[in-house]
Design an enzyme around this catalytic site. Sequence first.
Site, PDB file in Angstrom:
ATOM      1  N   LYS A   1      -1.065   1.527  13.002  1.00  0.00           N
ATOM      2  CA  LYS A   1      -0.261   2.355  13.899  1.00  0.00           C
ATOM      3  C   LYS A   1      -0.701   3.811  13.875  1.00  0.00           C
ATOM      4  O   LYS A   1      -0.362   4.580  14.762  1.00  0.00           O
ATOM      5  CB  LYS A   1       1.235   2.206  13.617  1.00  0.00           C
ATOM      6  CG  LYS A   1       1.721   2.464  12.219  1.00  0.00           C
ATOM      7  CD  LYS A   1       3.242   2.291  12.210  1.00  0.00           C
ATOM      8  CE  LYS A   1       3.776   1.520  11.043  1.00  0.00           C
ATOM      9  NZ  LYS A   1       3.698   2.200   9.751  1.00  0.00           N
TER      10      LYS A   1
ATOM     11  N   LYS B   1      -8.690  -2.630  10.254  1.00  0.00           N
ATOM     12  CA  LYS B   1      -7.415  -3.280  10.602  1.00  0.00           C
ATOM     13  C   LYS B   1      -6.717  -2.509  11.731  1.00  0.00           C
ATOM     14  O   LYS B   1      -6.904  -1.292  11.856  1.00  0.00           O
ATOM     15  CB  LYS B   1      -6.511  -3.420   9.373  1.00  0.00           C
ATOM     16  CG  LYS B   1      -5.811  -2.163   8.931  1.00  0.00           C
ATOM     17  CD  LYS B   1      -4.597  -2.469   8.037  1.00  0.00           C
ATOM     18  CE  LYS B   1      -3.854  -1.166   7.753  1.00  0.00           C
ATOM     19  NZ  LYS B   1      -2.513  -1.300   7.263  1.00  0.00           N
TER      20      LYS B   1
ATOM     21  N   LYS C   1      -6.526   6.787   2.651  1.00  0.00           N
ATOM     22  CA  LYS C   1      -5.634   7.835   3.177  1.00  0.00           C
ATOM     23  C   LYS C   1      -6.069   9.219   2.740  1.00  0.00           C
ATOM     24  O   LYS C   1      -5.903  10.180   3.484  1.00  0.00           O
ATOM     25  CB  LYS C   1      -4.181   7.564   2.781  1.00  0.00           C
ATOM     26  CG  LYS C   1      -3.638   6.300   3.419  1.00  0.00           C
ATOM     27  CD  LYS C   1      -2.302   6.473   4.088  1.00  0.00           C
ATOM     28  CE  LYS C   1      -2.055   5.268   5.004  1.00  0.00           C
ATOM     29  NZ  LYS C   1      -0.719   5.064   5.445  1.00  0.00           N
TER      30      LYS C   1
HETATM   31  P1  ATP Z   1      -0.244   3.276   8.820  1.00  0.00           P
HETATM   32  O1  ATP Z   1      -1.312   3.255   9.871  1.00  0.00           O
HETATM   33  O2  ATP Z   1       0.795   4.315   9.033  1.00  0.00           O
HETATM   34  O3  ATP Z   1      -0.786   3.212   7.425  1.00  0.00           O
HETATM   35  P2  ATP Z   1       0.126   0.479   9.192  1.00  0.00           P
HETATM   36  O4  ATP Z   1       0.023   0.121  10.636  1.00  0.00           O
HETATM   37  O5  ATP Z   1      -1.005   0.141   8.320  1.00  0.00           O
HETATM   38  O6  ATP Z   1       0.566   1.969   9.030  1.00  0.00           O
HETATM   39  P3  ATP Z   1       2.287  -0.157   7.411  1.00  0.00           P
HETATM   40  O7  ATP Z   1       3.570   0.547   7.655  1.00  0.00           O
HETATM   41  O8  ATP Z   1       1.443   0.311   6.297  1.00  0.00           O
HETATM   42  O9  ATP Z   1       1.436  -0.254   8.724  1.00  0.00           O
HETATM   43  O10 ATP Z   1       2.563  -1.693   7.194  1.00  0.00           O
HETATM   44  C1  ATP Z   1       3.733  -2.378   7.497  1.00  0.00           C
HETATM   45  C2  ATP Z   1       3.502  -3.849   7.273  1.00  0.00           C
HETATM   46  O11 ATP Z   1       2.626  -4.340   8.281  1.00  0.00           O
HETATM   47  C3  ATP Z   1       2.836  -4.176   5.951  1.00  0.00           C
HETATM   48  O12 ATP Z   1       3.407  -5.359   5.424  1.00  0.00           O
HETATM   49  C4  ATP Z   1       1.415  -4.403   6.296  1.00  0.00           C
HETATM   50  O13 ATP Z   1       0.796  -5.299   5.412  1.00  0.00           O
HETATM   51  C5  ATP Z   1       1.535  -5.010   7.677  1.00  0.00           C
HETATM   52  N1  ATP Z   1       0.371  -4.700   8.467  1.00  0.00           N
HETATM   53  C6  ATP Z   1      -0.048  -3.473   8.829  1.00  0.00           C
HETATM   54  N2  ATP Z   1      -1.139  -3.549   9.580  1.00  0.00           N
HETATM   55  C7  ATP Z   1      -1.426  -4.873   9.691  1.00  0.00           C
HETATM   56  C8  ATP Z   1      -2.435  -5.597  10.361  1.00  0.00           C
HETATM   57  N3  ATP Z   1      -3.364  -4.986  11.047  1.00  0.00           N
HETATM   58  N4  ATP Z   1      -2.425  -6.942  10.287  1.00  0.00           N
HETATM   59  C9  ATP Z   1      -1.475  -7.583   9.598  1.00  0.00           C
HETATM   60  N5  ATP Z   1      -0.486  -6.958   8.944  1.00  0.00           N
HETATM   61  C10 ATP Z   1      -0.452  -5.617   8.985  1.00  0.00           C
END
Ligand code: ATP
Length: 477
Positions: free
Chosen positions: A343, A340, A258
């Site tokens: 969002k 990964k 980040k």
């Molecule tokens: P950001 O992009 O804003 O960091 P993010 O999409 O990574 O967000 P988070 O809000 O950090 O999502 O994660 C919410 C939940 O979703 C967490 O438990 C995280 O482990 C899970 N998660 C996020 N991305 C993935 C993914 N690609 N596959 C499986 N689980 C995920």
Amino acid sequence: MTATVIVTGIAGVTGTATVTVTETAIVTGTATAAEIVIVTETATVTAHRNVKAVHAITIPALNPALMQDLSAMPDADATISNSQISKALSFQLTKGKGNAKLFFDTSPVLLRMIVDSMEKRRKKRTGRNFIRPGQRMPGNGGKMLDGNKVLFSGMQSTGNLTLGNYLGALKNWVTLCDEYMCFYSVVDLHSITVRQDPAELRKRARNLLTLYIAAGIDPEKSCLYYQSHVSGHAELSWILNCFTYMGELNRMTQFKDKSAKHADNINAGLFTYPVLMAADILLYQSDVVPVGKDQLQHLEITRDIAQRFNGIYGDVFTIPEPYIGKAGAKIMSLQDPAKKMSKSDENPNASIYLMDDPDTIIRKFKRAVTDSEACVRYSDTQPGIMNLIDIYSACTGRSVQDIEKEFEGKGYGDFKMAVGEAVVSVLRPLQERFSDLSGNKDYIDKIIKDNAEKANYYALKTLRKVQKKVGFPERIR
Ligand code: ATP
Ligand code: LTN
């Protein structure tokens, strides 16, 4: 005047409490078993030392008008609300006469409904509130979370949720609801570690909470709330900061990712993000934390902080275990299977958003990056196909071997289409429920209000204990 109150709690917590209403009423009789005190008349009630907990909301059981309220409830049960007390507590109460028999259930939401309706009547009649502010506390029978195992998880309201969030986290949250007492937070304090538009953040937070419900979490059983509505998160986080080392935080890969992504805003909050996450989890004495694989490192540091604190002050925190679902633990980007699905990815084709319409979903899968091997096989040399197999498996519940067999000899076009359709059929009901719920403002508002109170109640229990342990002075009541 003496009123006999029959108390029926949970898990063998039954008994009678004789409440003597004098100017200062002492709870006597078999009060050790009682979890609640119900009194009438305007009186100051002092709980006997033997009473483990006193009802924070006093039900004017002897008032026929209010009894009607109770019997009008769907289950015809009254519910309890009690705060653990270690010393005497006093209340100003209302008028009434006679004996009453009440049954208690532990649903805080039902409790809230009863109390709300009583409050309204009272206010209408007298122009005054029945319950003084600060005296309402949802109860659970006095024992921390009914002796149930506790689950905590949260998501940031930083963007539109992706299929990764759903398959990696939210889907598991739903299946775990029956087994655990669950707290699911919209972690908005975490969200501001990167710059947010305030109006947008507020809107997204509400959508996220609504989505939790649309995904199938029952907000009357599980606690769905905004992190910013429970100040204990920030307070415990500060304390835990003082038990966390810079070196530990320096190792966090999410911080490195980040801060590379937001090089113009590498703030201290971004650095101490995992400590806030530890506070979230430890505040509720959580046993399990369902997350995607990317959050494992944060779970490890949470455990380290908790063990360090317990090592100094005794058994204060439950040491949490991560829960990683079998399928969908890490869904990768459709455009770069080495990354990964996230969002906050700038490329909208890289992610399936939970609100994407069917055509968009199919189109994104058609464009998904694969390889030139032309064979649907779960192999490290084909990360794009592996990811699609993972998605298909998580959406259909079928095994990898089954999937490889089904698509033997078939091209990627057929496979991608099948994956797209499987995703559409998982997301369609979710989208429909989301749209219904979004139109029901009062219902969502009530969930937000009730659950914040409930979360606050449990959060405060841990926070007060921690404050005492570290040496903060006791509050004077
Ligand atoms: P950001 O992009 O804003 O960091 P993010 O999409 O990574 O967000 P988070 O809000 O950090 O999502 O994660 C919410 C939940 O979703 C967490 O438990 C995280 O482990 C899970 N998660 C996020 N991305 C993935 C993914 N690609 N596959 C499986 N689980 C995920
Ligand atoms: N850091 C997590 C969100 C999060 C969380 C938590 C998850 C904040 N606090 C406590 C589980 C438990 C994330 O970015 N996914």
